[in-house]
Design a protein around this motif. Structure first.
Motif, mmCIF file in Angstrom:
data_model
loop_
_atom_site.group_PDB
_atom_site.id
_atom_site.type_symbol
_atom_site.label_atom_id
_atom_site.label_comp_id
_atom_site.label_asym_id
_atom_site.label_seq_id
_atom_site.Cartn_x
_atom_site.Cartn_y
_atom_site.Cartn_z
ATOM 1 N N ARG A 192 -6.793 -4.023 14.831
ATOM 2 C CA ARG A 192 -6.607 -5.147 14.091
ATOM 3 C C ARG A 192 -7.879 -6.062 14.267
ATOM 4 O O ARG A 192 -8.300 -6.243 15.053
ATOM 5 C CB ARG A 192 -5.131 -6.003 14.228
ATOM 6 N N ALA A 220 -4.055 4.865 8.613
ATOM 7 C CA ALA A 220 -2.852 5.618 8.458
ATOM 8 C C ALA A 220 -2.987 6.111 6.914
ATOM 9 O O ALA A 220 -1.796 6.598 6.674
ATOM 10 C CB ALA A 220 -1.839 4.806 8.744
ATOM 11 N N ASN A 247 1.504 7.962 13.254
ATOM 12 C CA ASN A 247 0.099 8.025 12.387
ATOM 13 C C ASN A 247 -1.040 7.922 13.158
ATOM 14 O O ASN A 247 -2.122 7.872 12.795
ATOM 15 C CB ASN A 247 0.179 6.935 11.410
ATOM 16 N N LYS A 275 0.860 -1.204 0.133
ATOM 17 C CA LYS A 275 -0.064 -0.078 0.211
ATOM 18 C C LYS A 275 1.029 1.236 -0.133
ATOM 19 O O LYS A 275 1.393 1.595 1.015
ATOM 20 C CB LYS A 275 -0.734 -0.093 1.351
ATOM 21 N N ARG A 309 9.154 -0.699 10.451
ATOM 22 C CA ARG A 309 7.712 -0.733 10.051
ATOM 23 C C ARG A 309 7.322 0.644 10.306
ATOM 24 O O ARG A 309 7.281 1.111 11.449
ATOM 25 C CB ARG A 309 7.098 -1.647 11.244
ATOM 26 N N ALA A 310 6.778 1.447 9.117
ATOM 27 C CA ALA A 310 6.515 3.111 9.555
ATOM 28 C C ALA A 310 5.101 2.757 9.957
ATOM 29 O O ALA A 310 4.200 2.771 8.962
ATOM 30 C CB ALA A 310 6.565 3.422 8.038
ATOM 31 N N GLY A 311 4.960 2.716 11.227
ATOM 32 C CA GLY A 311 3.543 2.759 11.746
ATOM 33 C C GLY A 311 3.901 2.043 13.193
ATOM 34 O O GLY A 311 4.892 1.858 13.696
ATOM 35 N N ALA A 312 2.692 1.778 13.718
ATOM 36 C CA ALA A 312 2.787 1.330 15.171
ATOM 37 C C ALA A 312 2.728 -0.164 15.303
ATOM 38 O O ALA A 312 3.583 -0.524 16.090
ATOM 39 C CB ALA A 312 1.473 2.052 15.864
ATOM 40 N N GLY A 313 1.735 -0.853 14.687
ATOM 41 C CA GLY A 313 1.740 -2.310 14.851
ATOM 42 C C GLY A 313 2.631 -3.054 14.067
ATOM 43 O O GLY A 313 2.693 -2.960 13.098
ATOM 44 N N ARG A 367 5.124 -0.995 5.452
ATOM 45 C CA ARG A 367 3.862 -0.744 6.413
ATOM 46 C C ARG A 367 3.529 -1.984 6.872
ATOM 47 O O ARG A 367 4.136 -2.567 7.843
ATOM 48 C CB ARG A 367 3.018 0.020 5.568
ATOM 49 N N SER A 368 2.337 -2.611 6.314
ATOM 50 C CA SER A 368 1.787 -3.788 6.847
ATOM 51 C C SER A 368 2.275 -5.181 6.395
ATOM 52 O O SER A 368 1.812 -6.085 6.399
ATOM 53 C CB SER A 368 0.363 -3.776 6.730
ATOM 54 N N LYS A 370 -7.303 -1.437 4.654
ATOM 55 C CA LYS A 370 -7.035 -0.818 5.917
ATOM 56 C C LYS A 370 -6.476 0.786 5.639
ATOM 57 O O LYS A 370 -5.494 1.168 5.114
ATOM 58 C CB LYS A 370 -5.933 -1.502 6.719
HETATM 59 C C1 3PG Z 1 -0.538 1.074 12.187
HETATM 60 O O1 3PG Z 1 -0.221 -0.183 12.913
HETATM 61 O O2 3PG Z 1 0.611 1.808 12.303
HETATM 62 C C2 3PG Z 1 -1.615 1.005 11.129
HETATM 63 O O3 3PG Z 1 -2.244 0.032 11.419
HETATM 64 C C3 3PG Z 1 -1.279 1.574 10.013
HETATM 65 O O4 3PG Z 1 -0.981 0.496 8.915
HETATM 66 P P1 3PG Z 1 -0.551 0.639 7.631
HETATM 67 O O5 3PG Z 1 0.651 1.320 7.496
HETATM 68 O O6 3PG Z 1 -0.702 -0.730 6.858
HETATM 69 O O7 3PG Z 1 -1.706 1.829 6.904
#
Ligand code: 3PG
Length: 308
Positions: free
Chosen positions: A224, A274, A102, A9, A75-79, A55-56, A271
């Protein structure tokens, strides 16, 4: 060093140009792999890269094995449930995330979906307002905090449950901290989920807690889909015609909702919590800076995997 941005994405173009600037100014090179269709494409792209921004995207043992030079994945993001942390550790690869970058975008989407449902999907009929309604924030991390901030402006009555966060952080944010999940769910008409997906939380949100929710209940899931017990939520919605479910990405049994629960659910097609330019810039540039800093000074702040 070669830094590869590999995103199924893609980031917004403006985020890519800012990532490029950070990487190239530091003397590294940037490569892009976007919208790839097969794992093989990803395997081929990582074969000569020292750093990876995703990302994911699934970074499993096979991707790690295909990347012999890889030293850092961000991982540019949190999860970071998409990263195989053990495989990274085994190869002495540093895995990081970019927490908080994000979060506002995710919280804004949660409110967008709540407003959409409160107004009956903007169908022209009389709806309801969020002002004065009780919002339960399940987990008070970065997104949870933005939720509270926005909810306050909207005049909601805000509660939160998070055993890992000092209650003072919640009370300072104008939120009533509760001691149990049961308390949160039985009190709040709106529940917003902000828990990570891990072995403890997967399928943890099911009828035991959801059936406690008061009349006209709305569950908002921008965390999630894996944390939901999908069979149980269907069972509950069959019993309770007042229960509604909003999710950033459809559950695996999404087709059932279309068949049975018209007007009582909304799922994003992809998703997109973000999916804002701002979140793409914030998370992408943070990832690039973390990589540059790691190569320059060895800084491992935001590392999420164990050392070898
Ligand atoms: C995250 O964990 O940062 C968000 O769920 C965003 O995920 P993404 O980068 O796949 O949109």
């Amino acid at each position: 060093m070669k830094v590869l941005v590999a995103t199924d994405k893609p980031f917004a173009p403006i985020a890519i140009s800012q990532i490029r600037e950070v990487v190239e100014t530091a003397g590294h090179t940037l490569a892009l792999l976007e919208k790839y269709k097969t794992p093989q494409e990803l395997h081929d792209a990582v074969k000569d890269t020292e750093a990876l921004i995703v990302r994911s995207d699934i970074i499993d043992a096979a991707v790690v094995a295909a990347a012999p030079k890889l030293r850092i994945v961000v991982r540019a993001g949190a999860g970071y449930d998409n990263l195989d942390l053990e495989a990274c550790t085994a190869r002495d690869i540093v895995a990081m995330n970019t927490p908080g970058q994000n979060s506002n975008a995710v919280a804004e989407l949660a409110f967008g979906m709540m407003l959409y449902m409160a107004r009956g999907g903007f169908d022209g009929k009389t709806g309801t307002e969020l002002r004065g309604k009780k919002l339960g924030i399940h987990a008070f991390g970065n997104v949870g905090r933005y939720m509270a901030y926005i909810a306050k402006g909207m005049g909601m009555d805000i509660y939160a449950y998070d055993p890992f966060v000092d209650k003072k952080v919640m009370t300072d944010a104008g939120v009533t901290a509760v001691d149990t999940i049961e308390e949160l769910y039985s009190m709040c008409q709106y529940i917003s989920l902000h828990i990570p997906a891990n072995e403890k939380t997967k399928k943890s949100i099911g009828k035991a807690v959801l059936s406690l929710m008061p009349a006209e209940a709305v569950l908002v899931n921008t965390a999630r889909k894996e944390v939901i017990n999908e069979e149980e939520i269907v069972e509950l919605m069959e019993k309770r015609s007042d229960f509604r479910y909003l999710s950033d990405i459809a559950p695996d049994n999404g087709a059932l909702f279309a068949e049975k629960f018209e007007g009582r659910y909304f799922f994003t097609p992809k998703k997109m919590g973000a999916q804002t330019q701002e979140a793409n810039i914030n998370a992408g540039v943070a990832a690039a800076r973390q990589i540059v800093d790691f190569f320059t000074t060895g800084n491992e702040t935001y590392r999420v995997n164990k050392k070898k």
